[in-house]
Scaffold this motif. Structure first.
Motif, PDB file in Angstrom:
ATOM      1  N   GLY A 157       0.973  -1.282  -0.250  1.00 24.75           N
ATOM      2  CA  GLY A 157       0.092  -0.153  -0.103  1.00 24.75           C
ATOM      3  C   GLY A 157       0.910   1.029   0.019  1.00 24.75           C
ATOM      4  N   HIS A 158       0.289   2.053  -0.513  1.00 26.46           N
ATOM      5  CA  HIS A 158       1.399   3.549  -0.493  1.00 26.46           C
ATOM      6  C   HIS A 158       0.899   4.223   0.683  1.00 26.46           C
ATOM      7  CE1 HIS A 158      -1.439   6.728  -2.289  1.00 26.46           C
ATOM      8  NE2 HIS A 158      -1.958   5.865  -2.955  1.00 26.46           N
ATOM      9  N   TYR A 159       1.936   4.871   1.380  1.00 26.85           N
ATOM     10  CA  TYR A 159       1.766   5.746   2.547  1.00 26.85           C
ATOM     11  C   TYR A 159       1.565   7.164   2.472  1.00 26.85           C
ATOM     12  CZ  TYR A 159       6.443   6.229   4.002  1.00 26.85           C
ATOM     13  OH  TYR A 159       8.039   6.787   4.235  1.00 26.85           O
ATOM     14  N   ASP A 164      -8.430   6.732   3.188  1.00 25.97           N
ATOM     15  CA  ASP A 164      -8.523   5.836   2.097  1.00 25.97           C
ATOM     16  C   ASP A 164      -7.487   5.564   1.094  1.00 25.97           C
ATOM     17  OD1 ASP A 164     -10.214   3.726   1.130  1.00 25.97           O
ATOM     18  OD2 ASP A 164     -11.628   4.824   0.058  1.00 25.97           O
ATOM     19  N   ASP A 165      -6.920   6.784   0.695  1.00 30.12           N
ATOM     20  CA  ASP A 165      -5.887   6.726  -0.284  1.00 30.12           C
ATOM     21  C   ASP A 165      -4.779   7.340   0.246  1.00 30.12           C
ATOM     22  OD1 ASP A 165      -4.595   6.821  -2.634  1.00 30.12           O
ATOM     23  OD2 ASP A 165      -5.795   8.387  -3.510  1.00 30.12           O
ATOM     24  N   ASP A 166      -4.007   6.428   0.771  1.00 29.22           N
ATOM     25  CA  ASP A 166      -4.056   5.002   0.953  1.00 29.22           C
ATOM     26  C   ASP A 166      -3.557   4.304   2.303  1.00 29.22           C
ATOM     27  OD1 ASP A 166      -4.507   2.291  -0.104  1.00 29.22           O
ATOM     28  OD2 ASP A 166      -2.551   2.110  -0.835  1.00 29.22           O
ATOM     29  N   ALA A 167      -4.014   5.156   3.100  1.00 31.41           N
ATOM     30  CA  ALA A 167      -3.699   4.433   4.726  1.00 31.41           C
ATOM     31  C   ALA A 167      -4.727   3.180   4.755  1.00 31.41           C
ATOM     32  CB  ALA A 167      -4.027   5.329   5.820  1.00 31.41           C
ATOM     33  N   GLY A 176       5.786   8.280  -2.377  1.00 31.34           N
ATOM     34  CA  GLY A 176       5.688   8.657  -3.792  1.00 31.34           C
ATOM     35  C   GLY A 176       5.018   8.148  -4.875  1.00 31.34           C
ATOM     36  N   GLU A 177       3.848   7.577  -4.383  1.00 34.62           N
ATOM     37  CA  GLU A 177       2.848   7.198  -5.477  1.00 34.62           C
ATOM     38  C   GLU A 177       2.138   8.387  -6.218  1.00 34.62           C
ATOM     39  OE1 GLU A 177      -0.898   5.289  -7.273  1.00 34.62           O
ATOM     40  OE2 GLU A 177      -0.727   7.184  -5.833  1.00 34.62           O
ATOM     41  N   GLU A 178       1.780   9.331  -5.494  1.00 35.02           N
ATOM     42  CA  GLU A 178       1.018  10.368  -5.877  1.00 35.02           C
ATOM     43  C   GLU A 178       2.096  11.350  -6.788  1.00 35.02           C
ATOM     44  OE1 GLU A 178      -1.801  10.198  -5.899  1.00 35.02           O
ATOM     45  OE2 GLU A 178      -2.373   9.592  -3.936  1.00 35.02           O
ATOM     46  N   GLN A 179       3.371  11.008  -6.593  1.00 37.17           N
ATOM     47  CA  GLN A 179       4.297  11.867  -7.561  1.00 37.17           C
ATOM     48  C   GLN A 179       4.966  11.060  -8.612  1.00 37.17           C
ATOM     49  OE1 GLN A 179       3.774  13.414  -4.342  1.00 37.17           O
ATOM     50  NE2 GLN A 179       4.367  15.324  -5.375  1.00 37.17           N
ATOM     51  N   ASP A 225      -2.688  -2.613  -2.786  1.00 36.48           N
ATOM     52  CA  ASP A 225      -3.969  -2.556  -2.489  1.00 36.48           C
ATOM     53  C   ASP A 225      -4.184  -0.850  -2.359  1.00 36.48           C
ATOM     54  OD1 ASP A 225      -5.528  -4.857  -0.894  1.00 36.48           O
ATOM     55  OD2 ASP A 225      -3.594  -5.274  -1.204  1.00 36.48           O
ATOM     56  N   ASP A 226      -5.098  -0.312  -2.808  1.00 42.00           N
ATOM     57  CA  ASP A 226      -4.900   1.140  -3.122  1.00 42.00           C
ATOM     58  C   ASP A 226      -6.394   1.471  -3.037  1.00 42.00           C
ATOM     59  OD1 ASP A 226      -4.216   3.790  -3.352  1.00 42.00           O
ATOM     60  OD2 ASP A 226      -3.308   3.581  -5.165  1.00 42.00           O
ATOM     61  N   ILE A 227      -6.817   2.500  -2.085  1.00 44.72           N
ATOM     62  CA  ILE A 227      -8.009   2.589  -1.933  1.00 44.72           C
ATOM     63  C   ILE A 227      -9.180   1.390  -1.584  1.00 44.72           C
ATOM     64  CG2 ILE A 227      -9.959   4.256  -2.781  1.00 44.72           C
ATOM     65  CD1 ILE A 227      -7.975   5.521  -4.704  1.00 44.72           C
TER      66      ILE A 227
HETATM   67 ZN   LIG Z   1      -3.674   5.848  -4.100  1.00 45.60          ZN
END
Ligand SMILES: [Zn+2]
Length: 473
Positions: A161-163, A181-184, A219-222, A247-249
């Motif tokens: 998952g991305h933190y 949710d995105d993405d804790a 760094g997912e959103e980047q 696992d994302d959202i």
């Molecule tokens: Zn996400």
């Protein structure tokens, strides 16, 4: 409460199958299926394989610790923002605060695992348009549960998952970005899977032959920077990727009738019959967790969107994405605010912990069974074009824990494999009277414990077209 959930799931499952049966009964497709077989595919001689039972589900739904999942999500939200461009050193606000909470939780879990789980912080630099083109310091958190089989320990099954989180403006380091949710939510699934599986391993259960890696990455959103790094890191460590579950959202399921099935995205790949390694991983997960729990979607991701499984998918590796059934876009990628009496922001109050707990169980169970399985076969080939019989061949190393191989086939219009026959050892098996043309074929390995490798589709035999007289190849 847990009993209530399983009862509900039972009802959901039975009504689901009842409605499927009803649908089949009234559907013209049923009439078509029950019609006499095509004389070109004679019934005689077709084997009736006895299918070895899969391992009984090891991860009970009630063993999922939803309270701790929620506690971790609340801690991550309390960091204010976890934008990858925010502070790595402030313990109270910024992405470093998020990293600290994840490391602390994984260290607790590692302690309970009798030292089996190892926590690693991987520090690296990465650059994208969304770092203003400058190298950005990033840190990924990995918890590793080494495989028990010396040959399979270099095969890695990953859940991630991305933190990091983001507000409306992906470059704004000041605005709040709760990212529940995105993405804790996905991070909590990865961390809870680490707890469930390392606990089973510590109790002498599980028997995970391959290595499991539980990742929380930034760094997912980047620009999927943590996903690209995870692939690079795994290669540097000498691992082969057995499977990657992103696992994302995965934390919300607001529609009436919840819990609904989690969506599982897998890309088509680039071969003729749409059997990418990611697709085979998706099919394996659906078989393990059940059609009543998994909604396979044959598409690499939500339309026009991306996630951390993508770098693995593009590298031709088995990678899939879990995402909740119906996303609410007023919660995603939104700076918290009120506008026209609509509340924007990705807050923990919108999460459905019952649903999130289901997703954690589905991930942990799939990871556990895949890590228990023998290695997938290699060099699967289909020959016999322009002959009456299809010939399937494949290679595999010796494995005393393997029971057999399953030769799988499916109609070209079918989404799922069926077992055609067994074979005790690698090599070539002739499927008498079976055309190469009307089905797709695959092979998978079955352990004595009943766990299956992912299926390996046969590669297509390329027959060069005849050349005109006098032409040179
Ligand atoms: Zn996400």
């Amino acid at each position: 409460m847990n009993n209530g959930i399983s009862t509900h799931r039972g009802l959901l499952g039975s009504s689901f199958f009842a409605s499927v049966c009803f649908w089949i009964a009234i559907s013209p497709a049923f009439a078509q299926q029950s019609a006499p077989r095509d004389p070109a595919e004679p019934q005689q001689g077709q084997p009736h394989p006895k299918v070895l039972l899969r391992p009984a589900a090891a991860i009970a739904r009630q063993s999922v610790d939803e309270k701790s999942m929620r506690a971790l999500i609340d801690q991550l939200v309390s960091c204010g923002t976890r934008l990858s461009l925010s502070s790595w050193t402030d313990a109270k606000r910024g992405i470093g605060c998020g990293r600290d909470h994840i490391v602390a939780r994984l260290n607790e879990i590692a302690k309970d695992s009798g030292g089996k789980l190892q926590v690693v912080v991987d520090k690296f630099d990465s650059t994208s348009e969304r770092t203003s083109g400058k190298p950005l310091h990033l840190e990924s958190v990995y918890a590793i549960l080494p495989g028990s089989d010396p040959k399979l320990a270099k095969t890695l099954f990953i859940v991630s998952g991305h933190y990091d989180s983001r507000p409306s403006d992906v470059m704004n380091t000041e605005a709040d970005a709760p990212g529940a949710d995105d993405d804790a939510s996905g991070v909590s699934v990865s961390v809870e899977s680490a707890r469930l599986l390392s606990k089973a391993a510590a109790n002498g259960k599980g028997g995970y032959r391959a290595t499991l890696l539980f990742a929380a990455i930034p760094g997912e959103e980047q620009g999927l920077l943590g996903g690209y790094r995870l692939l690079e890191w795994a290669k540097q460590q000498g691992y082969a990727i057995g499977g990657m579950l992103d696992d994302d959202i995965v934390g919300d399921d607001p529609s009436p009738g919840a819990p609904h099935r989690v969506r599982l995205f897998s890309g088509n790949g680039e071969i003729d019959d749409c059997d990418s390694p990611g697709r085979e991983l998706a099919r394996a997960i659906e078989e393990i967790d059940g059609r009543e729990n998994i909604r396979m979607i044959f598409r690499v991701d939500r339309y026009g969107r991306g996630g951390d499984h993508y770098p693995f998918y593009k590298a031709g590796l088995p990678a899939v994405r879990f995402t909740e059934p119906l996303e609410d876009y007023t919660h995603q990628h939104q700076t918290p605010r009120k506008e026209n009496s609509i509340e924007y922001g990705d807050f923990a109050k919108y999460l459905n912990l019952t649903f999130l707990g289901e997703v954690a169980r589905d991930n942990a169970e799939a990871l556990g069974q895949l890590a228990m399985a023998p290695a997938a076969p290699t060099n699967a080939r289909l020959t016999g074009a322009v002959t009456p019989d299809a010939k399937v061949s494949w290679s595999a190393e010796d494995d005393p824990e393997r029971a057999s191989f399953e030769i799988l086939w499916r109609e070209t219009t079918e989404p799922r494999w069926q077992v055609y026959d067994f074979a005790a050892s690698p090599g070539e098996t002739v499927l008498r009277g079976v055309s190469t043309d009307n089905h797709f074929f695959a092979v998978r390995a079955v352990g004595k414990n009943g766990a299956r490798s992912i299926a390996v589709p046969t590669e297509i035999e390329r027959r060069p077209p005849p050349l005109p007289a006098g032409a040179k190849q």
